[in-house]
Design an enzyme around this catalytic site. Sequence first.
Site, PDB file in Angstrom:
ATOM      1  N   ASP A 143     -18.765  13.337 -18.946  1.00 12.96           N
ATOM      2  CA  ASP A 143     -19.172  11.932 -18.986  1.00 12.96           C
ATOM      3  C   ASP A 143     -17.989  11.122 -19.490  1.00 12.96           C
ATOM      4  OD1 ASP A 143     -20.724   9.540 -19.220  1.00 12.96           O
ATOM      5  OD2 ASP A 143     -22.503  10.752 -19.662  1.00 12.96           O
ATOM      6  N   ASP A 245     -19.334   6.328 -16.771  1.00 17.27           N
ATOM      7  CA  ASP A 245     -20.303   5.497 -17.483  1.00 17.27           C
ATOM      8  C   ASP A 245     -20.074   4.024 -17.157  1.00 17.27           C
ATOM      9  OD1 ASP A 245     -22.328   5.341 -19.693  1.00 17.27           O
ATOM     10  OD2 ASP A 245     -20.776   4.146 -20.647  1.00 17.27           O
ATOM     11  N   GLU A 303     -22.257   5.791 -12.652  1.00 18.63           N
ATOM     12  CA  GLU A 303     -23.398   5.016 -13.136  1.00 18.63           C
ATOM     13  C   GLU A 303     -23.168   3.587 -12.673  1.00 18.63           C
ATOM     14  OE1 GLU A 303     -25.925   3.815 -17.101  1.00 18.63           O
ATOM     15  OE2 GLU A 303     -23.765   3.705 -17.123  1.00 18.63           O
ATOM     16  N   HIS A 365     -31.328  10.033 -19.510  1.00 16.63           N
ATOM     17  CA  HIS A 365     -31.358   9.788 -20.954  1.00 16.63           C
ATOM     18  C   HIS A 365     -31.544   8.313 -21.304  1.00 16.63           C
ATOM     19  CE1 HIS A 365     -27.305   8.876 -19.780  1.00 16.63           C
ATOM     20  NE2 HIS A 365     -27.136   8.240 -20.913  1.00 16.63           N
ATOM     21  N   ASP A 366     -31.621   7.462 -20.298  1.00 14.53           N
ATOM     22  CA  ASP A 366     -31.829   6.034 -20.540  1.00 14.53           C
ATOM     23  C   ASP A 366     -33.191   5.551 -20.086  1.00 14.53           C
ATOM     24  OD1 ASP A 366     -29.224   5.618 -21.557  1.00 14.53           O
ATOM     25  OD2 ASP A 366     -28.428   5.361 -19.531  1.00 14.53           O
TER      26      ASP A 366
HETATM   27  C1  GLC Z   1     -24.591   4.015 -20.124  1.00 17.60           C
HETATM   28  C2  GLC Z   1     -25.229   5.229 -20.765  1.00 17.60           C
HETATM   29  C3  GLC Z   1     -26.048   4.747 -21.915  1.00 17.60           C
HETATM   30  C4  GLC Z   1     -25.152   4.046 -22.899  1.00 17.60           C
HETATM   31  C5  GLC Z   1     -24.377   2.903 -22.219  1.00 17.60           C
HETATM   32  C6  GLC Z   1     -23.275   2.398 -23.074  1.00 17.60           C
HETATM   33  O1  GLC Z   1     -25.531   3.158 -19.661  1.00 17.60           O
HETATM   34  O2  GLC Z   1     -25.991   5.922 -19.822  1.00 17.60           O
HETATM   35  O3  GLC Z   1     -26.732   5.807 -22.533  1.00 17.60           O
HETATM   36  O4  GLC Z   1     -25.919   3.515 -23.929  1.00 17.60           O
HETATM   37  O5  GLC Z   1     -23.758   3.358 -21.027  1.00 17.60           O
HETATM   38  O6  GLC Z   1     -22.221   3.353 -23.136  1.00 17.60           O
END
Ligand code: GLC
Length: 579
Positions: A143, A245, A303, A365-366
């Site tokens: 990640d 990310d 993402e 996880h979000d």
């Molecule tokens: C992405 C991650 C999330 C995190 C955010 C800030 O959205 O998936 O868990 O809080 O980035 O890094």
Amino acid sequence: MGKSVFGMAAALALPCLLAGPSVAAAKLAPKSAHHHATAAAMAGAAAQPWWTHAVIYEIYPRSFQDSNGDGVGDLNGVTQRLDYLKGLGVDAIWLTPFYPSPNYDFGYDVADYTNVAPEYGTMADWDRLVAEARKRGIRVLVDFVLNHSSSEHPWFQQSRMSRANPKRDWYVWHDPAPDGGPPTNWQSIFGGSAWTLDKATGQYYYHIFLPQQPDLNWRNPGLRKAMQDVMRFWLRHGASGFRLDATPYLLEDPAWPNDPDPKSGAPVGLKPYNSGLPGNHPIMRDLRAIVNSYPGDRILLGESNIATISDLAKVYGVRHDEVNLPMDFLYSGVKTLDAQAFKARIDEAELKLHGEPPVLFFSNHDSSRQWTRFGDGVHNDQIARLTAAMTLTLRGTSLIYYGEELGMGDLSKAVINGLPLSPKRKVADDRDPERTPMQWSGEPKAGFTTGEPWLPVNPVTATYNAQSEVQDPTSLYHWYADLIQLRRTNAALREGAYVALDSGNPKVLAFARKDKAGQGVLVVLNMSDTPQIANISGWQGQTPVFNKVVLARPAIQMPSLGNPTLEPFGVQILSFDPR
Ligand code: GLC
Ligand code: CA
């Protein structure tokens, strides 16, 4: 930070990677070559790269497996469980951040990009994990948190020392507005202003997420090179690529306009001034070129939050040379089991992504786990079979969130809200319900740890756990394993075209996958709690001849041609021959 802060992130459902010394990477090559040769032989055509039809399993290392009894999962724990992942049949794992971090956002606030946090292990543990995964044919993705670092990263510590510091421009600093307030009225995705005043130097720094997550300045060539070197580090250490990310936020509108309507209710994370700037494209092209310069067909999984399907198409790159696999947040954004809403999302992904592989998922996880999100309290297990069957039989790449294959659901907010904070859990996060320990066994600590788990185990582990499900051929685990196996061995499912069909019934979703020879499978899903009859049309040419029930739940005999009858939330996958 308050809970609502993270509620925003959850509502947004935002969605990192690795490779190694060329010797180790070269070892991958024969395997993938072999894989492709087999696929090609079966499909009767040149095979597509592995990642176009992969199953990628997301692991939240903190919650997967603790190996040393401190109640926090770790890299050695992941290594211990690789045989389980091999049994499930995944192609790759994506590990959410395990870098040194003050954990304001559990690792997404990185204090050192080229190291492992002591609570998760050492670089040697990492190297061993990759080597053991490779032995089992599993790739490992890191990640990569590229939009922001932790405010405790040495780069930021230097940057904030003075306006003249050489690292000053590695972050985004601005003078106050004439009234002394923030430079613009922009909001953070986690709530509050996106600007924090640094008193010592009298300027504000920008952060689309927490104040402890200052945005890096991708317009600065030195920063850009340093981040590219981070990628090279993990590529040398065996990463098969990266989950990137928060890709939309690397650049901001250089005019820094005020938001005319900050309270419009439009998603804070998708404003024209803070996301999706055209300059993101060359940045992504450079990152892809770096990944491509290493052997072994490595990838970028993004993402890449977007508003529309045409925005998503652009993330792949007009010349197909940017993000290999941007996640489809439009599909995952469908929050109710609605056959027509899904059909619209699936058809557009097929028609408007220029043939690129869609990246489909629900849980991460979000966001709330799909067992909870789609469950009606009565048929949750059957609904979990249905959502898995849909994602795993569609064209493209599927993401599975750890424990999804066991029927793990969210821990109730009531339990979470009653928890005291502790050194292992310094902040409460609205996303904690979907981050509970992996349910390995029916024991109270679920086989996750011998110590005190950092987040409580969901008591449903008594019923939903790997140990009992692996032994039970009728379990959800075996449903997932069977679907994944089918994707690998059935040429139409692995590489075939998507055939849009009309189910003749608004409660039923039907589609087919077809290989070049015209063989394929029909998938019919009843998204309601009452029996439904489908009346399928839309075949190009004649209706095919069905020859076999490949998978069905509840079990069925071969249906009468063309009009399947489905039980509540029934799933039928039938194979057909060309006609
Ligand atoms: C992405 C991650 C999330 C995190 C955010 C800030 O959205 O998936 O868990 O809080 O980035 O890094
Ligand atoms: Ca541990």
